[in-house]
Design a protein around this motif. Structure first.
Motif, PDB file in Angstrom:
ATOM      1  N   LYS A   1       0.837  -1.187   0.000  1.00  0.00           N
ATOM      2  CA  LYS A   1       0.000   0.000   0.000  1.00  0.00           C
ATOM      3  C   LYS A   1       0.878   1.246   0.000  1.00  0.00           C
ATOM      4  CE  LYS A   1      -4.036  -2.070   0.437  1.00  0.00           C
ATOM      5  NZ  LYS A   1      -5.016  -2.045  -0.666  1.00  0.00           N
ATOM      6  N   SER A   2       0.624   2.138  -0.946  1.00  0.00           N
ATOM      7  CA  SER A   2       1.184   3.478  -0.820  1.00  0.00           C
ATOM      8  C   SER A   2       0.371   4.225   0.233  1.00  0.00           C
ATOM      9  CB  SER A   2       1.136   4.206  -2.158  1.00  0.00           C
ATOM     10  OG  SER A   2      -0.213   4.389  -2.573  1.00  0.00           O
TER      11      SER A   2
ATOM     12  N   PRO B   1       0.254 -18.754   6.065  1.00  0.00           N
ATOM     13  CA  PRO B   1       0.781 -18.760   7.447  1.00  0.00           C
ATOM     14  C   PRO B   1       1.444 -17.434   7.819  1.00  0.00           C
ATOM     15  CG  PRO B   1       1.427 -20.762   6.265  1.00  0.00           C
ATOM     16  CD  PRO B   1       0.838 -19.842   5.253  1.00  0.00           C
ATOM     17  N   CYS B   2       2.107 -16.807   6.844  1.00  0.00           N
ATOM     18  CA  CYS B   2       2.757 -15.512   7.068  1.00  0.00           C
ATOM     19  C   CYS B   2       2.127 -14.503   6.113  1.00  0.00           C
ATOM     20  CB  CYS B   2       4.262 -15.596   6.823  1.00  0.00           C
ATOM     21  SG  CYS B   2       5.132 -16.705   7.943  1.00  0.00           S
ATOM     22  N   ALA B   3       1.495 -13.484   6.667  1.00  0.00           N
ATOM     23  CA  ALA B   3       0.867 -12.429   5.867  1.00  0.00           C
ATOM     24  C   ALA B   3       1.381 -11.085   6.366  1.00  0.00           C
ATOM     25  CB  ALA B   3      -0.651 -12.494   5.973  1.00  0.00           C
ATOM     26  N   ALA B   4       1.649 -10.185   5.425  1.00  0.00           N
ATOM     27  CA  ALA B   4       2.235  -8.897   5.798  1.00  0.00           C
ATOM     28  C   ALA B   4       1.594  -7.774   4.991  1.00  0.00           C
ATOM     29  CB  ALA B   4       3.743  -8.895   5.588  1.00  0.00           C
ATOM     30  N   LEU B   5       1.461  -6.638   5.653  1.00  0.00           N
ATOM     31  CA  LEU B   5       1.036  -5.398   5.005  1.00  0.00           C
ATOM     32  C   LEU B   5       2.267  -4.518   4.859  1.00  0.00           C
ATOM     33  CD1 LEU B   5      -0.967  -3.169   4.058  1.00  0.00           C
ATOM     34  CD2 LEU B   5      -1.260  -2.588   6.481  1.00  0.00           C
ATOM     35  N   LEU B   6       2.598  -4.150   3.629  1.00  0.00           N
ATOM     36  CA  LEU B   6       3.749  -3.288   3.351  1.00  0.00           C
ATOM     37  C   LEU B   6       3.254  -1.872   3.087  1.00  0.00           C
ATOM     38  CD1 LEU B   6       6.790  -2.826   2.637  1.00  0.00           C
ATOM     39  CD2 LEU B   6       6.150  -3.363   0.281  1.00  0.00           C
ATOM     40  N   VAL B   7       3.647  -0.938   3.934  1.00  0.00           N
ATOM     41  CA  VAL B   7       3.320   0.476   3.744  1.00  0.00           C
ATOM     42  C   VAL B   7       4.549   1.137   3.130  1.00  0.00           C
ATOM     43  CG1 VAL B   7       2.571   2.616   4.827  1.00  0.00           C
ATOM     44  CG2 VAL B   7       1.794   0.415   5.733  1.00  0.00           C
ATOM     45  N   GLU B   8       4.413   1.577   1.884  1.00  0.00           N
ATOM     46  CA  GLU B   8       5.559   2.091   1.129  1.00  0.00           C
ATOM     47  C   GLU B   8       5.394   3.581   0.885  1.00  0.00           C
ATOM     48  OE1 GLU B   8       7.573  -0.139  -2.367  1.00  0.00           O
ATOM     49  OE2 GLU B   8       6.244   1.362  -3.291  1.00  0.00           O
TER      50      GLU B   8
ATOM     51  N   SER C   1      10.105  11.670   0.352  1.00  0.00           N
ATOM     52  CA  SER C   1       8.960  12.152   1.127  1.00  0.00           C
ATOM     53  C   SER C   1       9.201  11.859   2.604  1.00  0.00           C
ATOM     54  CB  SER C   1       7.669  11.476   0.668  1.00  0.00           C
ATOM     55  OG  SER C   1       7.711  10.080   0.925  1.00  0.00           O
ATOM     56  N   SER C   2       8.427  12.501   3.449  1.00  0.00           N
ATOM     57  CA  SER C   2       8.579  12.322   4.893  1.00  0.00           C
ATOM     58  C   SER C   2       8.220  10.892   5.280  1.00  0.00           C
ATOM     59  CB  SER C   2       7.689  13.313   5.639  1.00  0.00           C
ATOM     60  OG  SER C   2       7.745  13.094   7.038  1.00  0.00           O
ATOM     61  N   PHE C   3       9.125  10.222   5.998  1.00  0.00           N
ATOM     62  CA  PHE C   3       8.914   8.827   6.386  1.00  0.00           C
ATOM     63  C   PHE C   3       8.143   8.784   7.704  1.00  0.00           C
ATOM     64  CE2 PHE C   3      11.008   4.552   7.590  1.00  0.00           C
ATOM     65  CZ  PHE C   3       9.954   3.871   7.023  1.00  0.00           C
ATOM     66  N   SER C   4       6.912   9.278   7.686  1.00  0.00           N
ATOM     67  CA  SER C   4       6.065   9.288   8.882  1.00  0.00           C
ATOM     68  C   SER C   4       4.622   9.457   8.445  1.00  0.00           C
ATOM     69  CB  SER C   4       6.459  10.416   9.846  1.00  0.00           C
ATOM     70  OG  SER C   4       6.307  11.682   9.226  1.00  0.00           O
ATOM     71  N   LEU C   5       3.716   8.864   9.207  1.00  0.00           N
ATOM     72  CA  LEU C   5       2.297   9.018   8.916  1.00  0.00           C
ATOM     73  C   LEU C   5       1.815  10.408   9.245  1.00  0.00           C
ATOM     74  CD1 LEU C   5       0.800   5.625  10.159  1.00  0.00           C
ATOM     75  CD2 LEU C   5       1.138   6.370   7.814  1.00  0.00           C
TER      76      LEU C   5
ATOM     77  N   SER D   1       8.407   0.826   4.651  1.00  0.00           N
ATOM     78  CA  SER D   1       9.482   1.057   3.692  1.00  0.00           C
ATOM     79  C   SER D   1       9.490   2.528   3.296  1.00  0.00           C
ATOM     80  CB  SER D   1       9.297   0.183   2.443  1.00  0.00           C
ATOM     81  OG  SER D   1      10.271   0.481   1.471  1.00  0.00           O
ATOM     82  N   CYS D   2      10.681   3.133   3.320  1.00  0.00           N
ATOM     83  CA  CYS D   2      10.793   4.561   3.014  1.00  0.00           C
ATOM     84  C   CYS D   2      10.767   4.838   1.513  1.00  0.00           C
ATOM     85  CB  CYS D   2      12.060   5.142   3.635  1.00  0.00           C
ATOM     86  SG  CYS D   2      13.584   4.372   3.054  1.00  0.00           S
ATOM     87  N   SER D   3      10.933   3.812   0.663  1.00  0.00           N
ATOM     88  CA  SER D   3      10.930   4.011  -0.787  1.00  0.00           C
ATOM     89  C   SER D   3      10.856   2.649  -1.467  1.00  0.00           C
ATOM     90  CB  SER D   3      12.200   4.745  -1.229  1.00  0.00           C
ATOM     91  OG  SER D   3      13.332   3.909  -1.084  1.00  0.00           O
ATOM     92  N   PRO D   4      10.525   2.616  -2.760  1.00  0.00           N
ATOM     93  CA  PRO D   4      10.547   1.342  -3.483  1.00  0.00           C
ATOM     94  C   PRO D   4      11.930   0.690  -3.506  1.00  0.00           C
ATOM     95  CG  PRO D   4       9.314   2.987  -4.722  1.00  0.00           C
ATOM     96  CD  PRO D   4       9.956   3.697  -3.580  1.00  0.00           C
ATOM     97  N   TYR D   5      12.991   1.493  -3.485  1.00  0.00           N
ATOM     98  CA  TYR D   5      14.338   0.933  -3.450  1.00  0.00           C
ATOM     99  C   TYR D   5      14.560   0.138  -2.156  1.00  0.00           C
ATOM    100  CZ  TYR D   5      15.020   4.415  -7.128  1.00  0.00           C
ATOM    101  OH  TYR D   5      14.896   5.157  -8.263  1.00  0.00           O
ATOM    102  N   GLU D   6      14.082   0.683  -1.050  1.00  0.00           N
ATOM    103  CA  GLU D   6      14.211  -0.019   0.224  1.00  0.00           C
ATOM    104  C   GLU D   6      13.358  -1.281   0.230  1.00  0.00           C
ATOM    105  OE1 GLU D   6      15.705  -0.820   3.924  1.00  0.00           O
ATOM    106  OE2 GLU D   6      16.319   0.726   2.496  1.00  0.00           O
ATOM    107  N   THR D   7      12.214  -1.249  -0.444  1.00  0.00           N
ATOM    108  CA  THR D   7      11.360  -2.432  -0.517  1.00  0.00           C
ATOM    109  C   THR D   7      12.076  -3.587  -1.212  1.00  0.00           C
ATOM    110  OG1 THR D   7       9.402  -1.002  -0.618  1.00  0.00           O
ATOM    111  CG2 THR D   7       9.119  -3.285  -1.292  1.00  0.00           C
ATOM    112  N   VAL D   8      12.864  -3.282  -2.234  1.00  0.00           N
ATOM    113  CA  VAL D   8      13.635  -4.328  -2.911  1.00  0.00           C
ATOM    114  C   VAL D   8      14.575  -5.009  -1.924  1.00  0.00           C
ATOM    115  CG1 VAL D   8      15.347  -4.768  -4.702  1.00  0.00           C
ATOM    116  CG2 VAL D   8      13.467  -3.189  -5.148  1.00  0.00           C
ATOM    117  N   SER D   9      15.238  -4.226  -1.076  1.00  0.00           N
ATOM    118  CA  SER D   9      16.137  -4.797  -0.069  1.00  0.00           C
ATOM    119  C   SER D   9      15.365  -5.640   0.945  1.00  0.00           C
ATOM    120  CB  SER D   9      16.901  -3.677   0.641  1.00  0.00           C
ATOM    121  OG  SER D   9      17.658  -2.915  -0.275  1.00  0.00           O
ATOM    122  N   ILE D  10      14.175  -5.178   1.329  1.00  0.00           N
ATOM    123  CA  ILE D  10      13.350  -5.924   2.287  1.00  0.00           C
ATOM    124  C   ILE D  10      12.947  -7.272   1.690  1.00  0.00           C
ATOM    125  CG2 ILE D  10      11.126  -5.936   3.481  1.00  0.00           C
ATOM    126  CD1 ILE D  10      11.374  -2.909   3.776  1.00  0.00           C
TER     127      ILE D  10
END
Length: 347
Positions: free
Chosen positions: A171-172, A197-204, A209-213, A247-256
């Protein structure tokens, strides 16, 4: 300067509005502020560091509304700086930032290396099953560029399947807010936790941009179903097996994703496509917040029985047309009597 009086004998009256640069143009030695403005006071302070200002006077009535307005502006400014200092103190800084390469730079190096070795390298074994609707976002392309094989499929559950036991819903930030308000994310979380068995929500978040809600000072004091943080808390309590990744960016998501796949078997694309295909029950309406809030305010409707009504009736009009016997079957005699009398009482 004006042709009539010497500069040191001139008195200029000017409004705060449109006053940007007036100090540099006139270069005054004395400044008198009538009903002081906090923004212009800061301009005077900056001007005083570059030129000689002998005296600054404030003309304002004691204990007046104007004085309180100025003091309130100063207090808000101080609190903003304190929040900024606190936020900066909690920022995560890489230990070796001098020689660090940006995520985009590392990705570019990988692409160049792959292009140079494309004729000799063996195809990578790492693979991710990706829902075809996710190709509108840059993450799928970045995964492929990083050396991970991307398998496009139409998935009913999850956006990314890293192996047969792990699905991730990405989710963006705008999509996260919309999904929580509509209730769609609750339906997606229920499907993932039911089938994997393992489910995750990825907030990207977006790059740069500011890395905070929201700001720390903007956190509400109480829980409300309408706020983003409260809705996330409700989601976590409703699905305790659901993990939330940030995740702070799509690049970081690749590492995750690379870290999550380390040492795990590759996904079976056929199994990922088959997950959830045999379900025909639309449970999304059970989590739409506005109709559920209305339903729960009716007499006889409680947290324990509102889902029975939501599953049986499509809308409030259908509920109002229900017979007493049908309500008795769903709610029981006492609760059905309260609800039926409320819906059919004479005006």
């Amino acid at each position: 300067h004006f042709g009539l009086l010497a500069g040191h004998e001139t008195v200029v009256v000017h409004a705060y509005s449109g006053g940007r640069g007036i100090l540099e143009a006139l270069r005054p030695s004395f400044v008198v502020l009538y009903d002081p403005d906090a923004a212009f006071v800061r301009e005077v302070e900056m001007y005083g560091t570059r030129a000689c200002v002998r005296q600054v006077y404030f003309v304002v009535y004691d204990n007046s509304l104007e004085e309180q307005r100025y003091l309130s502006a100063i207090r808000r400014e101080r609190e903003a700086f304190e929040r900024l200092i606190g936020d900066k103190a909690g920022l995560v800084v890489p230990l070796d930032s001098s020689n660090a390469v940006s995520p985009a730079g590392r990705l570019l190096q990988t692409i160049v290396g792959r292009s140079q070795r494309s004729g000799r390298m063996e195809p990578t074994e790492a693979a991710v099953v990706v829902d075809v609707r996710e190709f509108r976002a840059p993450l799928a392309s970045l995964l492929h560029a990083s050396g991970i094989s991307v398998i496009p499929r139409t998935l009913a559950v999850g956006d990314y399947v890293l192996h047969d036991g792990l699905a991730i819903e990405r989710k963006s930030l705008p999509d996260l807010i919309g999904s929580l308000r509509s209730g769609r994310l609750f339906n997606q979380a229920a499907a993932m936790t039911r089938h994997y068995p393992c489910a995750a929500l990825l907030v990207e978040f977006e790059v740069n941009s500011s890395f905070s809600l929201q700001a720390i000072g903007g956190l509400p004091d109480s829980v409300s179903p309408t706020t983003l943080t409260s809705q996330l808390a409700i989601l976590a309590m409703a699905f305790p097996r659901l993990r939330v990744l940030w995740s702070c960016s799509p690049y970081e998501t690749v590492s995750i994703f690379a870290e999550l796949k380390r040492g795990l078997p590759e996904p079976d694309a056929a199994k990922a496509v088959a997950v959830g295909q045999d379900e025909d029950l639309d449970t999304e309406s059970l989590y739409v917040q506005a109709p559920i809030n209305l339903l729960q305010t009716l007499p006889g409707v409680t947290q324990a029985n509102y889902q029975k009504l939501a599953r049986r009736f499509d809308n409030v009009r259908a509920l109002c047309a229900a017979e007493r016997a049908e309500l008795d079957e769903l709610l029981g005699s006492d609760a059905a009597k309260k609800l039926h009398e409320f819906l059919h009482r004479s005006k």
